[in-house]
Design an enzyme around this catalytic site. Structure first.
Site, mmCIF file in Angstrom:
data_model
loop_
_atom_site.group_PDB
_atom_site.id
_atom_site.type_symbol
_atom_site.label_atom_id
_atom_site.label_comp_id
_atom_site.label_asym_id
_atom_site.label_seq_id
_atom_site.Cartn_x
_atom_site.Cartn_y
_atom_site.Cartn_z
ATOM 1 N N THR A 42 103.045 -25.914 -3.242
ATOM 2 C CA THR A 42 102.193 -25.115 -2.362
ATOM 3 C C THR A 42 102.780 -23.759 -1.970
ATOM 4 O OG1 THR A 42 103.077 -26.172 -0.355
ATOM 5 C CG2 THR A 42 101.161 -27.201 -1.407
ATOM 6 N N ASP A 43 103.889 -23.344 -2.575
ATOM 7 C CA ASP A 43 104.470 -22.031 -2.278
ATOM 8 C C ASP A 43 104.068 -21.062 -3.388
ATOM 9 O OD1 ASP A 43 105.900 -19.805 -1.705
ATOM 10 O OD2 ASP A 43 107.859 -20.767 -1.605
#
Length: 223
Positions: A42-43
């Site tokens: 999710t980065d």
């Protein structure tokens, strides 16, 4: 494992065909992470996506912010994305209530802003053929303007899972804008939807059945 390549934003100087390929692969893996694996890195930092031009290999690195998602959440989220792509207002509202974005008691001005924001974000999935991210860089500005209305009238905060998910999706869109990619986003979403199995997985069904059986045993024993 050593991964060759450069940060994805450096692909901006590649030929258009190759930039289209990079953007397509990026959006494809993002959809697979959510709707197939239900496990997402999710980065969206550009440096976490390495592209090696000689091998045409896109590699994701740094899984420190990886997150898994509940099956029911993913089911409802896919319904919401499809509703955004089809500009289906009622479908978007229903899915948003199921997910917890809305309570169902909001003022009409909030519903209007929420749906318009959804339709703006869903534009890549609504476009027939390829969607030209370079020609649609104002998406974030329009959504930000609607966000002010939503912040003022919102009755409930977005579901916790949505924060990291939206960070990743917006990062994927921004990367495609940065490199000027043209992506068949609608076709990819249609393929995901056609192959997606809604409802609990086989393992989850067996687990629920075991719970039901244990409950029935307790009732029988009490009787």
């Amino acid at each position: 494992t050593f991964a060759r390549g450069v940060a994805i934003d450096q692909a901006v100087d590649l030929p258009q065909e190759e930039r289209d390929y990079v953007g397509t692969q990026l959006l494809r893996i993002t959809l697979r992470e959510l709707f197939e694996f239900r496990f997402m890195q999710t980065d969206p930092n550009f440096a976490n996506f390495l592209y090696d031009s000689p091998t045409r290999q896109l590699t994701l690195i740094d899984f420190g912010a990886a997150k898994d998602f509940d099956k029911q959440f993913v089911d409802d989220y896919l319904r919401m994305v499809v509703a955004c792509a089809e500009k289906n207002r009622q479908g978007l509202v229903d899915a948003s209530i199921a997910l917890g974005f809305l309570t169902g008691e909001e003022a009409e001005v909030l519903i209007d802003a929420h749906c318009e924001a959804g339709f703006q974000v869903g534009k890549p999935f609504a476009a027939e053929g390829t969607y030209d991210f370079a020609a649609n860089r104002d998406m974030t500005r329009r959504v930000a303007g609607l966000g002010k209305v939503m912040l003022k009238h919102r009755l409930t905060p977005p579901p916790r899972d949505a924060y990291s998910l939206h960070r990743k999706l917006s990062g994927a869109f921004l990367a495609c804008m940065r490199i000027g990619a043209r992506v068949p986003a609608r076709q990819m979403l249609q393929e995901v939807y056609e192959n997606y199995a809604f409802g609990p997985t086989e393992g989850e069904e067996e687990e629920e059945e075991e719970v039901d059986n244990r409950g029935a045993d307790k009732i029988a024993a009490a009787a």
